[in-house]
Design an enzyme around this catalytic site. Structure first.
Site, mmCIF file in Angstrom:
data_model
loop_
_atom_site.group_PDB
_atom_site.id
_atom_site.type_symbol
_atom_site.label_atom_id
_atom_site.label_comp_id
_atom_site.label_asym_id
_atom_site.label_seq_id
_atom_site.Cartn_x
_atom_site.Cartn_y
_atom_site.Cartn_z
ATOM 1 N N HIS A 453 55.962 52.865 68.246
ATOM 2 C CA HIS A 453 54.995 51.773 68.315
ATOM 3 C C HIS A 453 53.551 52.248 68.143
ATOM 4 O O HIS A 453 52.623 51.425 68.063
ATOM 5 C CB HIS A 453 55.135 51.033 69.655
ATOM 6 C CG HIS A 453 54.874 49.558 69.535
ATOM 7 N ND1 HIS A 453 54.434 48.961 68.381
ATOM 8 C CD2 HIS A 453 54.971 48.557 70.451
ATOM 9 C CE1 HIS A 453 54.283 47.662 68.580
ATOM 10 N NE2 HIS A 453 54.599 47.386 69.833
ATOM 11 N N ARG A 454 53.318 53.553 68.079
ATOM 12 C CA ARG A 454 51.968 54.036 67.801
ATOM 13 C C ARG A 454 51.562 53.734 66.367
ATOM 14 O O ARG A 454 50.391 53.495 66.073
ATOM 15 C CB ARG A 454 51.882 55.551 68.043
ATOM 16 C CG ARG A 454 52.034 55.984 69.482
ATOM 17 C CD ARG A 454 52.045 57.494 69.604
ATOM 18 N NE ARG A 454 53.145 58.099 68.859
ATOM 19 C CZ ARG A 454 53.363 59.407 68.770
ATOM 20 N NH1 ARG A 454 52.538 60.250 69.393
ATOM 21 N NH2 ARG A 454 54.385 59.872 68.092
#
Length: 482
Positions: A453-454
């Protein structure tokens, strides 16, 4: 340990068989002190954190000393074997220290003949190819087994019980029986050892009499069942005064964490606690894809290739990445950059006796369907035989894990370190499904996509997963979108 200082003695050091590996475990020695070796001859098998690799010796000469026993983990750059390259007669082998014995991998007969020369391919760059056999010195006869000793003792007691004076007479020495060492690759030997199979009793089916994994499994299946007799379903209950133990043997077994499993554990822990994982799920009707698989199996351009649902799922993922290229990326923490990859090295998670490995197909995005099928077949066969090289497991960009082969509906896969996404494929089952307004039996599966999710937000991850599902529901999109 004695240090060899003579100019005629060469030390062979543990090489770095991967990129940046610091240690390797010696699985098996193929030579002993006094054996003659030639340049390029494989002398041992080692296991790194990535794979099992055979090491060839770069010298001609006579083995002087094995520095470490089987099962020892040795740092890269440490000398593991010394070879006398003077060309003289083999010196007497020095006894190994008590702390570092070198056990024989398998029992050997009184005299072991020379093995038939085996052509070998290069294992490490610069070592070349050798077709040679190892000459061994005659060995002393083996000691009587525990069973033989027990029988002899029982006979002695029986004779003494009848009042006969029995003088201890040495048993006549049995004539030496020559037996060739069974031909099998190191992973097959390890499999046989793990399953308790004597390779000398296995009938080979491979080329030139080589024993295969299937031969070992067949020997296990043909062997009579051992152990206690099964208790009938209606067996009477044991008396309260004499409870029956749940099972015989030790209550616990401890297995050292090392090799591939140790590296996998460290990588998964690092990935789980470094990359923030998000997993999304979708259930999809893959009936048309399954029909296409059956049609492709009959296609003459795919004859002899591995054609299965995984092939079309892999192709669907590649098309989805082409439509959403930002998911094919990695996070560079040191430089604070997102690295977008313009190629796809497609990893396929494979369970092996040594643990989970993820070899990848290089430049999978550029392969046609027949080429992709051929690469998948080679990847699976190599992994099952334990021959996956360290290079084949490096540089992956995205991974597929097929948990459906175990009958599992889906799961939450953990990212392979350095990758932004991993697709889990569940079991394909016949289920009731609303199709064209009616409930009908259809082939259905559940897909799960985990992503970092970065660098992958919910919109991008959802688009990729939705594209894969759409292709598998209507496989003609492989053409219109591809």
């Amino acid at each position: 340990m004695t240090t060899m200082t003579e100019a005629s003695v060469r030390e062979f050091k543990m090489p770095d068989v991967g990129e940046g590996l610091t240690e390797a475990e010696i699985l098996k020695w193929y030579v002993q002190p006094g054996d003659t070796v030639t340049d390029g001859q494989v002398v041992c098998e080692v296991e790194t954190a990535k794979a099992a690799v055979e090491l060839p010796i770069p010298y001609d000469g006579v083995v002087r000393e094995l520095r470490f026993a089987e099962g020892t983990t040795v740092d890269v750059g440490t000398a593991i074997i010394t070879v006398d390259v003077s060309g003289g007669a083999a010196p007497a082998a020095e006894p190994a220290p008590a702390a570092e014995p070198v056990p024989a991998a398998e029992p050997v007969p009184a005299a072991e003949p020379e093995e038939k020369p085996q052509a070998r391919q290069p294992v490490l760059v610069g070592y070349g190819v050798a077709a040679s056999s190892t000459k061994r010195r005659p060995r002393k006869g083996t000691e009587p087994t525990a069973a033989e000793t027990a029988v002899q003792a029982a006979v002695q007691r029986e004779l003494n019980g009848h009042g006969h004076a029995v003088a201890a007479q040495p048993a006549p020495e049995a004539p030496a029986v020559e037996r060739a060492r069974p031909l099998a690759k190191p992973p097959v030997r390890k499999l046989a050892k793990d399953l308790g199979v004597d390779l000398a009793t296995v009938t080979p089916s491979g080329p030139e009499g080589v024993i295969t994994r299937e031969d070992v499994h067949a020997a296990v299946a043909a062997a009579p069942a051992a152990g206690p007799v099964a208790v009938p379903e209606q067996a009477p209950a044991a008396p309260a005064a004499a409870p029956v133990a749940s099972y015989d043997g030790p209550r616990e077994t401890r297995v050292p964490i090392k090799g591939v499993r140790k590296a996998t554990a460290a990588a998964m822990v690092g990935s789980a606690f470094t990359a923030p994982h998000v997993t999304e799920f979708v259930t999809v009707d893959v009936t048309r894809t399954m029909k296409l698989v059956e049609e492709l199996k009959q296609d003459k351009d795919l004859q002899g290739l591995r054609v299965n649902p995984l092939l079309l799922i892999a192709k669907a993922l590649l098309v989805a990445i082409k439509r959403n290229p930002d998911i094919n990326a990695s996070w560079d923490e040191a430089n604070q950059e997102i690295v977008l990859k313009h190629y796809v090295n497609l990893g396929i998670a494979a369970a092996t006796p040594r643990g989970l490995i993820v070899p990848n197909i290089k430049d999978a995005h550029a392969r046609t369907l027949p080429q992709l099928a051929e690469s998948l077949g080679e990847l699976v066969a190599t992994a099952r035989d334990g021959r996956t090289s360290p290079g084949a497991m490096q540089g992956g960009t995205v991974t597929i894990t097929n948990v459906g082969v175990f009958g599992i509906d889906t799961g939450t896969p953990i990212l392979n370190p350095g990758e932004a996404a991993i697709l889990a494929v569940g079991a394909i089952k016949l289920q009731p499904w609303v199709h064209k307004g009616k409930v009908k039996p259809r082939q259905v599966t559940t897909l799960a996509l985990s992503f970092d999710h970065r660098l992958v937000d919910g919109e991008l991850g959802s688009k990729v997963l939705a594209d894969i599902a759409a292709i598998l529901e209507q496989p003609k999109r492989l053409i219109t979108w591809g």
